[in-house]
Scaffold this motif. Structure first.
Motif, short mmCIF file in Angstrom:
data_model
loop_
_atom_site.label_atom_id
_atom_site.label_comp_id
_atom_site.label_asym_id
_atom_site.label_seq_id
_atom_site.Cartn_x
_atom_site.Cartn_y
_atom_site.Cartn_z
N SER A 124 0.82 -1.21 0.00
CA SER A 124 0.00 0.00 0.00
C SER A 124 0.85 1.26 0.00
CB SER A 124 -0.94 0.01 1.20
OG SER A 124 -1.90 -1.00 1.05
N ILE A 125 1.91 1.25 0.78
CA ILE A 125 2.80 2.42 0.81
C ILE A 125 3.45 2.61 -0.56
CG2 ILE A 125 4.88 3.41 1.85
CD1 ILE A 125 2.33 3.38 3.65
N GLN A 126 3.82 1.53 -1.21
CA GLN A 126 4.39 1.62 -2.56
C GLN A 126 3.35 2.20 -3.52
OE1 GLN A 126 5.71 -2.09 -4.18
NE2 GLN A 126 6.68 -1.13 -5.93
N GLY A 127 2.10 1.78 -3.40
CA GLY A 127 1.03 2.32 -4.25
C GLY A 127 0.79 3.79 -4.01
N ILE A 128 0.78 4.21 -2.75
CA ILE A 128 0.61 5.63 -2.43
C ILE A 128 1.74 6.44 -3.05
CG2 ILE A 128 0.66 7.32 -0.54
CD1 ILE A 128 -0.77 5.14 1.17
N HIS A 129 2.96 5.95 -2.92
CA HIS A 129 4.12 6.63 -3.50
C HIS A 129 3.97 6.74 -5.02
CE1 HIS A 129 8.25 7.91 -3.98
NE2 HIS A 129 8.42 6.95 -4.87
N ALA A 130 3.53 5.66 -5.66
CA ALA A 130 3.35 5.67 -7.11
C ALA A 130 2.30 6.69 -7.53
CB ALA A 130 2.97 4.28 -7.61
N PHE A 131 1.17 6.75 -6.81
CA PHE A 131 0.13 7.69 -7.17
C PHE A 131 0.55 9.14 -6.91
CE2 PHE A 131 -2.74 4.03 -7.40
CZ PHE A 131 -3.39 4.34 -8.59
N PHE A 132 1.39 9.38 -5.92
CA PHE A 132 1.96 10.73 -5.76
C PHE A 132 2.76 11.11 -7.00
CE2 PHE A 132 1.66 10.89 -0.96
CZ PHE A 132 0.96 12.08 -0.92
N GLY A 133 3.56 10.18 -7.50
CA GLY A 133 4.36 10.45 -8.70
C GLY A 133 3.51 10.69 -9.92
N HIS A 167 -7.76 11.87 -10.61
CA HIS A 167 -7.91 10.45 -10.26
C HIS A 167 -6.75 9.99 -9.36
CE1 HIS A 167 -9.02 6.26 -10.61
NE2 HIS A 167 -7.78 5.99 -10.97
N ALA A 168 -5.53 10.30 -9.75
CA ALA A 168 -4.36 9.89 -8.95
C ALA A 168 -4.37 10.56 -7.58
CB ALA A 168 -3.07 10.24 -9.70
N LEU A 169 -4.75 11.82 -7.54
CA LEU A 169 -4.81 12.52 -6.26
C LEU A 169 -5.87 11.89 -5.36
CD1 LEU A 169 -3.64 14.90 -4.68
CD2 LEU A 169 -5.45 16.31 -5.67
N GLN A 170 -7.02 11.55 -5.92
CA GLN A 170 -8.09 10.93 -5.14
C GLN A 170 -7.66 9.57 -4.59
OE1 GLN A 170 -10.86 12.43 -4.25
NE2 GLN A 170 -11.50 10.68 -3.05
N GLN A 171 -6.95 8.78 -5.40
CA GLN A 171 -6.46 7.49 -4.92
C GLN A 171 -5.55 7.67 -3.71
OE1 GLN A 171 -7.43 4.43 -6.27
NE2 GLN A 171 -8.84 5.71 -7.41
N THR A 172 -4.71 8.68 -3.76
CA THR A 172 -3.78 8.96 -2.66
C THR A 172 -4.53 9.45 -1.44
OG1 THR A 172 -2.09 9.53 -4.28
CG2 THR A 172 -1.71 10.24 -2.04
N VAL A 173 -5.45 10.38 -1.64
CA VAL A 173 -6.22 10.95 -0.53
C VAL A 173 -7.05 9.88 0.17
CG1 VAL A 173 -8.15 12.52 -0.01
CG2 VAL A 173 -6.26 13.30 -1.43
N GLU A 174 -7.61 8.95 -0.59
CA GLU A 174 -8.42 7.89 0.01
C GLU A 174 -7.58 6.86 0.76
OE1 GLU A 174 -11.09 5.94 -2.65
OE2 GLU A 174 -11.89 7.82 -3.41
N SER A 175 -6.38 6.62 0.32
CA SER A 175 -5.61 5.53 0.92
C SER A 175 -4.71 5.98 2.07
CB SER A 175 -4.78 4.83 -0.14
OG SER A 175 -3.94 5.74 -0.78
#
Length: 73
Positions: A22-31, A57-65
């Motif tokens: 999950s942390i890797q996914g959050i980092h990816a969506f920030f990028g 979309h990417a920002l929302q994924q990060t904000v939700e997770s």
């Protein structure tokens, strides 16, 4: 490997993810969000609309997770 008590659902996956995934996914969506935000100001027309959508979309994924991990210790 089974599901552990530390696994959480991520907006981009249907199955629970371990903390590392999950942390890797959050980092990816920030990028992705950073790239699309930068791209939005560099292009016009349809490409700007596509970048704006992808950024949101990417920002929302990060904000939700992110809060799912911050709130649970």
């Amino acid at each position: 490997m089974g599901i552990s008590e530390f696994d959480r659902n991520a907006p981009w996956r249907d199955d629970p993810r371990p903390p590392r995934g999950s942390i890797q996914g959050i980092h990816a969506f920030f990028g992705i969000a950073r790239f699309r935000r930068t791209r939005m100001v560099q292009v016009d027309g349809d490409e700007r609309e596509i970048s704006a959508y992808a950024y949101a979309h990417a920002l929302q994924q990060t904000v939700e997770s992110a809060p799912r991990w911050i709130a649970r210790r």
